[in-house]
Design an enzyme around this catalytic site. Structure first.
Site, mmCIF file in Angstrom:
data_model
loop_
_atom_site.group_PDB
_atom_site.id
_atom_site.type_symbol
_atom_site.label_atom_id
_atom_site.label_comp_id
_atom_site.label_asym_id
_atom_site.label_seq_id
_atom_site.Cartn_x
_atom_site.Cartn_y
_atom_site.Cartn_z
ATOM 1 N N ASP A 94 0.792 -0.888 0.361
ATOM 2 C CA ASP A 94 0.063 -0.169 0.338
ATOM 3 C C ASP A 94 0.904 1.138 -0.227
ATOM 4 O OD1 ASP A 94 -2.375 1.836 0.518
ATOM 5 O OD2 ASP A 94 -1.718 1.601 2.473
ATOM 6 N N ARG A 95 0.335 2.316 -0.183
ATOM 7 C CA ARG A 95 0.927 4.001 -0.017
ATOM 8 C C ARG A 95 1.374 4.311 1.072
ATOM 9 N NH1 ARG A 95 0.830 8.797 -4.118
ATOM 10 N NH2 ARG A 95 -0.076 9.758 -1.976
ATOM 11 N N ASP A 96 0.115 4.916 0.764
ATOM 12 C CA ASP A 96 0.124 5.995 2.140
ATOM 13 C C ASP A 96 -0.057 5.159 3.367
ATOM 14 O OD1 ASP A 96 -0.235 8.085 0.106
ATOM 15 O OD2 ASP A 96 -2.367 7.905 -0.269
ATOM 16 N N ASP A 128 -5.019 12.366 7.280
ATOM 17 C CA ASP A 128 -7.046 12.323 6.344
ATOM 18 C C ASP A 128 -7.486 13.481 6.030
ATOM 19 O OD1 ASP A 128 -7.036 10.140 8.458
ATOM 20 O OD2 ASP A 128 -7.654 11.264 10.347
ATOM 21 N N TYR A 185 -5.538 13.788 3.048
ATOM 22 C CA TYR A 185 -5.560 13.183 2.373
ATOM 23 C C TYR A 185 -4.277 13.877 1.700
ATOM 24 C CZ TYR A 185 -10.293 11.796 1.052
ATOM 25 O OH TYR A 185 -11.499 10.419 1.149
ATOM 26 N N ASN A 225 -5.284 2.650 -3.090
ATOM 27 C CA ASN A 225 -6.281 3.700 -3.307
ATOM 28 C C ASN A 225 -6.163 5.178 -2.883
ATOM 29 O OD1 ASN A 225 -8.271 1.127 -3.093
ATOM 30 N ND2 ASN A 225 -8.913 1.510 -0.456
ATOM 31 N N CYS A 248 -5.736 3.553 -7.362
ATOM 32 C CA CYS A 248 -7.851 3.348 -7.971
ATOM 33 C C CYS A 248 -8.001 5.185 -7.713
ATOM 34 C CB CYS A 248 -8.590 2.206 -6.430
ATOM 35 S SG CYS A 248 -9.599 2.530 -6.571
ATOM 36 N N HIS A 264 -11.257 6.142 -7.538
ATOM 37 C CA HIS A 264 -12.630 6.139 -7.740
ATOM 38 C C HIS A 264 -13.446 5.979 -5.718
ATOM 39 C CE1 HIS A 264 -12.059 2.769 -11.062
ATOM 40 N NE2 HIS A 264 -13.327 4.638 -11.226
#
Length: 178
Positions: free
Chosen positions: A7-9, A17, A19, A51, A89, A91
Site C-alpha cells: 500500500d502507499r499512504d 485524513d 489526503y 486507493n 484506484c 474512484h
C-alpha cells in the site's frame, strides 16, 4: 519471481485524513525508501496498490499523483533500487468499482501484469481494507504499525496476519531470509 505488494499512504509515505494532495505533502516515512531499495537489490519485485479517492473528490489531479510516483521512483533509484508497477484506484468509496480496496481488483492487475499467482505473496498495508484485499486473493496479509496501523491494531484482526513496526522491519525480515 519474488513479488511483494505495498500500500502507499501510511506504508511508504506519511498519511493524512485530509489526503495527500500535493508533491509537497508527499513525505516518505523514515526508512521506507531504503526498505524498498534493499528489497529490490535483494531480488524482490516491489509493486504498489493504492486507493486514491482524492482524484474522484477533486482534491488533486492525475498529473499530481503521477508527480508523487515519479518522486517515489526517483528516491528509490537514488538508493540503488527499482520500483515495479504502481496501480491506483481513482474512484470514490461509493463508485462501485472493483479496484478500490478492500476489493482485490488492483491486486489482480498486478498479478496479470507479472503473470504470477497471488497465493502467499506478501501484501503490506496499514488498514483493515488492505488486509481484506490481501485475504480475498490469498495473499499473505502484513500489517505495519505506521499510518493507520495503530488504529487497525485496535480492531479484531483475522488469523494469520503478520505484524511489523514499519516497512523497514518488513525488509529486514525478507532480506534476512534470502
Amino acid at each position: 519471481m519474488k513479488l511483494i505488494i505495498l500500500d502507499r499512504d501510511g506504508v511508504i509515505n506519511h498519511d493524512s485524513d485530509a489526503y495527500i494532495k500535493s508533491l509537497d505533502e508527499w513525505i516518505p516515512i523514515p526508512g521506507s525508501i531504503d526498505a524498498i531499495a534493499r528489497l529490490s537489490k535483494a531480488g524482490w519485485t516491489v509493486a504498489v496498490a493504492t486507493n486514491q479517492s482524492g482524484i474522484a473528490r477533486g482534491y488533486y489531479d492525475l498529473a499530481t499523483l503521477e508527480a508523487m510516483h515519479a518522486r517515489l521512483r526517483q528516491l528509490v533509484a537514488e538508493q540503488g533500487g527499482e520500483l515495479g508497477l504502481i496501480v491506483h484506484c481513482p474512484h470514490g468509496p461509493d463508485d462501485g468499482c472493483d479496484c478500490r480496496k478492500p476489493r482485490p481488483g488492483m491486486l489482480h492487475q498486478i498479478a496479470a501484469h507479472y503473470g504470477v499467482a497471488l497465493h502467499g505473496v506478501w501484501f503490506v498495508g496499514d488498514s483493515s481494507g488492505d488486509l481484506e484485499a490481501a485475504l480475498a486473493v490469498d495473499c499473505q496479509p502484513v500489517l505495519v504499525k505506521t499510518g493507520k496501523g495503530g488504529r487497525t491494531l485496535g480492531k479484531p484482526l483475522p488469523d494469520g496476519i503478520l505484524i511489523f513496526d514499519d516497512l523497514a522491519a518488513v525488509a529486514d525480515q525478507l532480506t534476512l531470509e534470502d
